[in-house]
Write a protein that holds these residues in place. Structure first.
Motif, PDB file in Angstrom:
ATOM      1  N   MET A 197     -30.463  29.048  -0.030  1.00  0.00           N
ATOM      2  CA  MET A 197     -30.201  29.800  -1.233  1.00  0.00           C
ATOM      3  C   MET A 197     -28.685  30.001  -1.360  1.00  0.00           C
ATOM      4  SD  MET A 197     -32.622  32.557  -2.485  1.00  0.00           S
ATOM      5  CE  MET A 197     -32.419  33.826  -3.600  1.00  0.00           C
ATOM      6  N   LEU A 198     -28.196  29.918  -2.580  1.00  0.00           N
ATOM      7  CA  LEU A 198     -26.765  30.028  -2.810  1.00  0.00           C
ATOM      8  C   LEU A 198     -26.307  31.482  -2.815  1.00  0.00           C
ATOM      9  CD1 LEU A 198     -26.413  27.516  -5.770  1.00  0.00           C
ATOM     10  CD2 LEU A 198     -25.716  27.133  -3.420  1.00  0.00           C
ATOM     11  N   ASP A 199     -25.142  31.727  -2.222  1.00  0.00           N
ATOM     12  CA  ASP A 199     -24.556  33.058  -2.358  1.00  0.00           C
ATOM     13  C   ASP A 199     -23.890  33.132  -3.732  1.00  0.00           C
ATOM     14  OD1 ASP A 199     -22.095  31.721  -2.168  1.00  0.00           O
ATOM     15  OD2 ASP A 199     -21.833  32.222  -0.068  1.00  0.00           O
ATOM     16  N   ASP A 200     -23.408  34.312  -4.109  1.00  0.00           N
ATOM     17  CA  ASP A 200     -22.869  34.518  -5.455  1.00  0.00           C
ATOM     18  C   ASP A 200     -21.722  33.571  -5.786  1.00  0.00           C
ATOM     19  OD1 ASP A 200     -24.688  36.467  -6.097  1.00  0.00           O
ATOM     20  OD2 ASP A 200     -23.346  38.139  -5.655  1.00  0.00           O
ATOM     21  N   GLU A 201     -20.837  33.368  -4.840  1.00  0.00           N
ATOM     22  CA  GLU A 201     -19.683  32.506  -5.090  1.00  0.00           C
ATOM     23  C   GLU A 201     -20.116  31.071  -5.384  1.00  0.00           C
ATOM     24  OE1 GLU A 201     -15.907  30.693  -2.633  1.00  0.00           O
ATOM     25  OE2 GLU A 201     -16.635  32.684  -2.087  1.00  0.00           O
ATOM     26  N   HIS A 202     -21.022  30.550  -4.567  1.00  0.00           N
ATOM     27  CA  HIS A 202     -21.474  29.173  -4.754  1.00  0.00           C
ATOM     28  C   HIS A 202     -22.393  29.030  -5.970  1.00  0.00           C
ATOM     29  CE1 HIS A 202     -20.153  28.972  -0.492  1.00  0.00           C
ATOM     30  NE2 HIS A 202     -19.628  27.842  -0.964  1.00  0.00           N
ATOM     31  N   LEU A 203     -23.156  30.071  -6.278  1.00  0.00           N
ATOM     32  CA  LEU A 203     -23.992  30.056  -7.469  1.00  0.00           C
ATOM     33  C   LEU A 203     -23.122  29.984  -8.717  1.00  0.00           C
ATOM     34  CD1 LEU A 203     -26.795  30.219  -8.730  1.00  0.00           C
ATOM     35  CD2 LEU A 203     -26.615  32.705  -8.618  1.00  0.00           C
ATOM     36  N   LYS A 204     -22.068  30.775  -8.740  1.00  0.00           N
ATOM     37  CA  LYS A 204     -21.146  30.744  -9.882  1.00  0.00           C
ATOM     38  C   LYS A 204     -20.529  29.360 -10.026  1.00  0.00           C
ATOM     39  CE  LYS A 204     -16.973  32.783 -11.791  1.00  0.00           C
ATOM     40  NZ  LYS A 204     -15.962  33.820 -11.683  1.00  0.00           N
ATOM     41  N   GLU A 205     -20.077  28.792  -8.928  1.00  0.00           N
ATOM     42  CA  GLU A 205     -19.466  27.460  -8.966  1.00  0.00           C
ATOM     43  C   GLU A 205     -20.463  26.407  -9.442  1.00  0.00           C
ATOM     44  OE1 GLU A 205     -17.474  24.205  -5.925  1.00  0.00           O
ATOM     45  OE2 GLU A 205     -17.662  26.279  -5.267  1.00  0.00           O
ATOM     46  N   ALA A 206     -21.669  26.447  -8.914  1.00  0.00           N
ATOM     47  CA  ALA A 206     -22.699  25.476  -9.305  1.00  0.00           C
ATOM     48  C   ALA A 206     -23.054  25.619 -10.779  1.00  0.00           C
ATOM     49  CB  ALA A 206     -23.941  25.647  -8.434  1.00  0.00           C
ATOM     50  N   PHE A 207     -23.214  26.850 -11.244  1.00  0.00           N
ATOM     51  CA  PHE A 207     -23.588  27.087 -12.635  1.00  0.00           C
ATOM     52  C   PHE A 207     -22.491  26.642 -13.582  1.00  0.00           C
ATOM     53  CE2 PHE A 207     -24.384  29.529 -16.461  1.00  0.00           C
ATOM     54  CZ  PHE A 207     -25.748  29.365 -16.623  1.00  0.00           C
ATOM     55  N   THR A 208     -21.268  27.070 -13.317  1.00  0.00           N
ATOM     56  CA  THR A 208     -20.167  26.712 -14.223  1.00  0.00           C
ATOM     57  C   THR A 208     -19.886  25.211 -14.199  1.00  0.00           C
ATOM     58  OG1 THR A 208     -18.542  27.341 -12.541  1.00  0.00           O
ATOM     59  CG2 THR A 208     -19.073  28.983 -14.208  1.00  0.00           C
ATOM     60  N   ASN A 209     -20.006  24.576 -13.040  1.00  0.00           N
ATOM     61  CA  ASN A 209     -19.823  23.129 -12.978  1.00  0.00           C
ATOM     62  C   ASN A 209     -20.916  22.408 -13.751  1.00  0.00           C
ATOM     63  OD1 ASN A 209     -17.510  23.278 -11.431  1.00  0.00           O
ATOM     64  ND2 ASN A 209     -18.555  22.882  -9.501  1.00  0.00           N
ATOM     65  N   ALA A 210     -22.149  22.887 -13.635  1.00  0.00           N
ATOM     66  CA  ALA A 210     -23.270  22.245 -14.326  1.00  0.00           C
ATOM     67  C   ALA A 210     -23.113  22.333 -15.836  1.00  0.00           C
ATOM     68  CB  ALA A 210     -24.588  22.873 -13.884  1.00  0.00           C
ATOM     69  N   ILE A 211     -22.771  23.516 -16.346  1.00  0.00           N
ATOM     70  CA  ILE A 211     -22.692  23.639 -17.808  1.00  0.00           C
ATOM     71  C   ILE A 211     -21.437  22.996 -18.384  1.00  0.00           C
ATOM     72  CG2 ILE A 211     -24.140  25.693 -17.915  1.00  0.00           C
ATOM     73  CD1 ILE A 211     -21.592  27.309 -18.418  1.00  0.00           C
ATOM     74  N   SER A 212     -20.412  22.832 -17.568  1.00  0.00           N
ATOM     75  CA  SER A 212     -19.206  22.176 -18.083  1.00  0.00           C
ATOM     76  C   SER A 212     -19.311  20.657 -17.989  1.00  0.00           C
ATOM     77  CB  SER A 212     -17.961  22.666 -17.344  1.00  0.00           C
ATOM     78  OG  SER A 212     -18.010  22.306 -15.994  1.00  0.00           O
TER      79      SER A 212
END
Length: 86
Positions: A1-16
């Protein structure tokens, strides 16, 4: 499971990475029925619908937490599309 920092990075990278990723997430939010009102006819269906809707709200919360500007742009685009369709 992703921690907050990696979740943010994964989400922002995916939508961009693609407009279609944003559209996919919007589609999942819509299909989840998270904004549905009313109750199902039986408890089992109601429980299922609420769980499904909660997942849609979770995806929406990721947008609002990590990419609020992108989410607002999505809403504005859809509002314009709906206005021109009428």
């Amino acid at each position: 499971m992703l921690d907050d920092e990696h979740l943010k990075e994964a989400f922002t990278n995916a939508i961009s990475s693609s407009k279609y990723t944003v559209e996919l997430l919007a589609h999942l939010i819509d299909k989840s029925g998270c904004f549905r009102q009313g109750l199902a006819k039986d408890d089992r269906t109601e429980t299922y619908n609420r769980g499904y809707g909660d997942f849609g709200l979770y995806i929406r919360s990721l947008f609002l937490q990590y990419a609020p500007k992108k989410y607002l742009e999505l809403i504005e685009e859809r509002t314009k599309e709906n206005d021109t369709a009428d």
